[in-house]
Design a protein around this motif. Structure first.
Motif, mmCIF file in Angstrom:
data_model
loop_
_atom_site.group_PDB
_atom_site.id
_atom_site.type_symbol
_atom_site.label_atom_id
_atom_site.label_comp_id
_atom_site.label_asym_id
_atom_site.label_seq_id
_atom_site.Cartn_x
_atom_site.Cartn_y
_atom_site.Cartn_z
ATOM 1 N N ILE A 82 36.499 52.117 38.668
ATOM 2 C CA ILE A 82 35.651 51.621 39.751
ATOM 3 C C ILE A 82 34.197 51.929 39.396
ATOM 4 C CG2 ILE A 82 35.777 53.767 41.105
ATOM 5 C CD1 ILE A 82 35.871 52.012 43.645
ATOM 6 N N SER A 83 33.316 50.997 39.698
ATOM 7 C CA SER A 83 31.897 51.228 39.475
ATOM 8 C C SER A 83 31.115 50.421 40.501
ATOM 9 C CB SER A 83 31.485 50.828 38.054
ATOM 10 O OG SER A 83 31.618 49.424 37.869
ATOM 11 N N ARG A 84 29.846 50.691 40.566
ATOM 12 C CA ARG A 84 29.003 49.969 41.497
ATOM 13 C C ARG A 84 27.603 49.830 40.953
ATOM 14 N NH1 ARG A 84 28.193 52.617 47.082
ATOM 15 N NH2 ARG A 84 30.343 53.365 46.989
ATOM 16 N N ASP A 85 26.920 48.798 41.424
ATOM 17 C CA ASP A 85 25.499 48.614 41.146
ATOM 18 C C ASP A 85 24.842 48.437 42.513
ATOM 19 O OD1 ASP A 85 22.933 47.719 40.536
ATOM 20 O OD2 ASP A 85 23.592 46.588 38.801
ATOM 21 N N ASN A 86 24.330 49.538 43.022
ATOM 22 C CA ASN A 86 23.762 49.486 44.371
ATOM 23 C C ASN A 86 22.575 48.532 44.460
ATOM 24 O OD1 ASN A 86 25.631 51.270 45.509
ATOM 25 N ND2 ASN A 86 24.404 53.063 44.977
ATOM 26 N N HIS B 59 38.145 58.318 42.709
ATOM 27 C CA HIS B 59 39.565 58.639 42.738
ATOM 28 C C HIS B 59 40.387 57.391 42.448
ATOM 29 C CE1 HIS B 59 38.922 62.661 44.247
ATOM 30 N NE2 HIS B 59 38.289 62.223 45.319
ATOM 31 N N TYR B 60 41.578 57.635 41.921
ATOM 32 C CA TYR B 60 42.461 56.518 41.571
ATOM 33 C C TYR B 60 43.896 56.856 41.963
ATOM 34 C CZ TYR B 60 38.488 55.237 38.685
ATOM 35 O OH TYR B 60 37.220 54.912 38.245
ATOM 36 N N ALA B 61 44.632 55.826 42.342
ATOM 37 C CA ALA B 61 46.067 55.989 42.536
ATOM 38 C C ALA B 61 46.718 56.238 41.173
ATOM 39 C CB ALA B 61 46.661 54.745 43.180
ATOM 40 N N ASP B 62 47.814 56.964 41.180
ATOM 41 C CA ASP B 62 48.510 57.242 39.920
ATOM 42 C C ASP B 62 48.912 55.957 39.210
ATOM 43 O OD1 ASP B 62 50.307 60.253 41.008
ATOM 44 O OD2 ASP B 62 48.253 59.942 40.289
ATOM 45 N N SER B 63 49.205 54.918 39.985
ATOM 46 C CA SER B 63 49.685 53.666 39.410
ATOM 47 C C SER B 63 48.637 52.958 38.560
ATOM 48 C CB SER B 63 50.167 52.728 40.521
ATOM 49 O OG SER B 63 49.116 52.485 41.443
ATOM 50 N N VAL B 64 47.367 53.317 38.725
ATOM 51 C CA VAL B 64 46.306 52.631 37.974
ATOM 52 C C VAL B 64 45.440 53.604 37.178
ATOM 53 C CG1 VAL B 64 46.239 50.824 39.726
ATOM 54 C CG2 VAL B 64 44.537 52.665 39.796
ATOM 55 N N GLU C 269 48.374 49.008 49.393
ATOM 56 C CA GLU C 269 48.314 50.131 48.464
ATOM 57 C C GLU C 269 46.863 50.471 48.191
ATOM 58 O OE1 GLU C 269 49.892 51.557 44.032
ATOM 59 O OE2 GLU C 269 49.800 49.427 44.501
ATOM 60 N N TRP C 270 46.464 51.682 48.557
ATOM 61 C CA TRP C 270 45.134 52.196 48.231
ATOM 62 C C TRP C 270 45.083 52.468 46.725
ATOM 63 C CZ3 TRP C 270 43.717 56.600 45.766
ATOM 64 C CH2 TRP C 270 42.414 57.065 45.944
ATOM 65 N N TYR D 136 32.563 47.022 41.661
ATOM 66 C CA TYR D 136 33.393 46.418 40.622
ATOM 67 C C TYR D 136 34.693 47.184 40.459
ATOM 68 C CZ TYR D 136 28.792 44.535 39.489
ATOM 69 O OH TYR D 136 27.562 43.939 39.574
ATOM 70 N N LEU D 137 35.679 46.474 39.929
ATOM 71 C CA LEU D 137 36.922 47.110 39.507
ATOM 72 C C LEU D 137 37.249 46.557 38.126
ATOM 73 C CD1 LEU D 137 39.163 49.115 40.392
ATOM 74 C CD2 LEU D 137 40.515 47.102 41.043
ATOM 75 N N HIS D 138 37.154 47.429 37.128
ATOM 76 C CA HIS D 138 37.472 47.058 35.753
ATOM 77 C C HIS D 138 38.943 47.378 35.520
ATOM 78 C CE1 HIS D 138 33.061 47.030 34.898
ATOM 79 N NE2 HIS D 138 33.077 47.941 35.843
ATOM 80 N N MET D 139 39.698 46.359 35.124
ATOM 81 C CA MET D 139 41.143 46.489 35.013
ATOM 82 C C MET D 139 41.566 46.221 33.578
ATOM 83 S SD MET D 139 41.710 44.105 38.386
ATOM 84 C CE MET D 139 43.450 44.369 38.580
ATOM 85 N N ASN D 140 42.175 47.205 32.954
ATOM 86 C CA ASN D 140 42.660 47.072 31.583
ATOM 87 C C ASN D 140 44.175 47.253 31.532
ATOM 88 O OD1 ASN D 140 40.030 46.779 30.474
ATOM 89 N ND2 ASN D 140 39.758 49.007 30.515
ATOM 90 N N SER D 141 44.755 46.853 30.417
ATOM 91 C CA SER D 141 46.196 47.023 30.189
ATOM 92 C C SER D 141 47.005 46.548 31.390
ATOM 93 C CB SER D 141 46.509 48.499 29.889
ATOM 94 O OG SER D 141 45.760 48.970 28.805
ATOM 95 N N LEU D 142 46.705 45.353 31.840
ATOM 96 C CA LEU D 142 47.340 44.847 33.058
ATOM 97 C C LEU D 142 48.836 44.646 32.868
ATOM 98 C CD1 LEU D 142 44.471 42.524 34.203
ATOM 99 C CD2 LEU D 142 45.547 44.305 35.617
ATOM 100 N N ARG D 143 49.566 44.938 33.949
ATOM 101 C CA ARG D 143 51.022 44.850 33.956
ATOM 102 C C ARG D 143 51.471 43.827 34.986
ATOM 103 N NH1 ARG D 143 51.612 51.414 34.768
ATOM 104 N NH2 ARG D 143 50.794 52.053 32.731
ATOM 105 N N LEU D 144 52.709 43.407 34.858
ATOM 106 C CA LEU D 144 53.256 42.450 35.829
ATOM 107 C C LEU D 144 53.110 42.968 37.251
ATOM 108 C CD1 LEU D 144 56.543 41.414 33.987
ATOM 109 C CD2 LEU D 144 54.384 40.160 34.040
#
Lengths: 118, 108
Positions: free
Chosen positions: A70-74, A59-64, A46-47, A80-88
């Protein structure tokens, strides 16, 4: 040799937060788009997120969407991927991937595993 | 969202024989298609992009063809190390860049 090494995956409770990191080597991060792809256990690919080289287009998938960033430090050669409100259903192996024009994906990290469970 | 459908789900082929995998898009994607190989416990590996261009280091027994909605990955002479799951992915109309559900190739 181009390498991507993910880290940060762990067991987290539903509703929790996590930050995944991807350190790249063997190429200049600022020259490439980068993508996160995930794979739930025993399932397909899953992209989920895209950042262009300048971090000006994301861009983001609807599911997330609205939960992941998404962020980066070149300068640190890191994505990086910052993930909040995580689901099963966010339980998966998360891959950091280099994007080529299209974008298709030409270099993959080994992945980091996120498990969302109470 | 473009839906990618792969067939068959599983393909069992004797070593040295030809394996033919199909991928169909729900609408035209021109030739904006990639194929990936994934072995157990490993990340995917890019095989083909642009529907028919082999990625660096990919053996020439792997070939891709097709355009529009119908695509094929052919392994001309199956080797034991080719046992894997193969995914197609479109990048013509995105986000999202969608994957097929995969075809598992087994050595008979």
């Amino acid at each position: 040799e181009e390498q991507l090494v993910e880290s940060g995956g762990q067991l987290v409770q539903p509703g929790g937060s996590l930050r995944l990191s991807c350190e790249v080597s063997g190429f200049t991060l600022s020259n490439y788009a980068m993508i996160w792809v995930r794979q739930a256990p025993g399932k397909g690919l899953e992209w989920i997120s895209y950042s262009n080289s300048g971090s000006t287009v994301k861009h983001y998938a609807d599911s997330v969407k609205g939960r992941f960033t998404i962020s980066r430090d070149n300068a640190k050669s890191s994505l990086y991927l910052h993930m909040n409100s995580l689901r099963l259903e966010d339980t998966a192996t998360y891959y950091c991937v280099r994007g080529r024009p299209g974008p298709y994906m030409d270099v993959w990290g080994k992945g980091t595993t996120v498990t969302v469970s109470s | 969202e473009i839906v990618m459908t792969q067939s068959p789900a599983t393909l069992s082929v004797p070593p040295g024989e030809r394996a033919t995998l199909s991928c169909r898009a729900s609408q035209s994607i021109r030739n904006d298609l990639a194929w990936y190989q994934q072995k157990p416990g490993q990340p995917p590996r890019l095989l083909i992009y642009g529907a028919s261009t082999r990625a660096t280091g990919i053996p020439d027994r792997f070939s891709g063809s097709g355009s529009g909605t119908d695509f094929t990955l052919t392994i001309s002479s199956l080797q034991s190390e080719d046992s894997a799951v193969y995914f197609c992915q479109q990048y013509n109309n995105w986000p999202p860049a969608t994957f097929g559900q995969g075809t598992k190739v087994e050595i008979k």
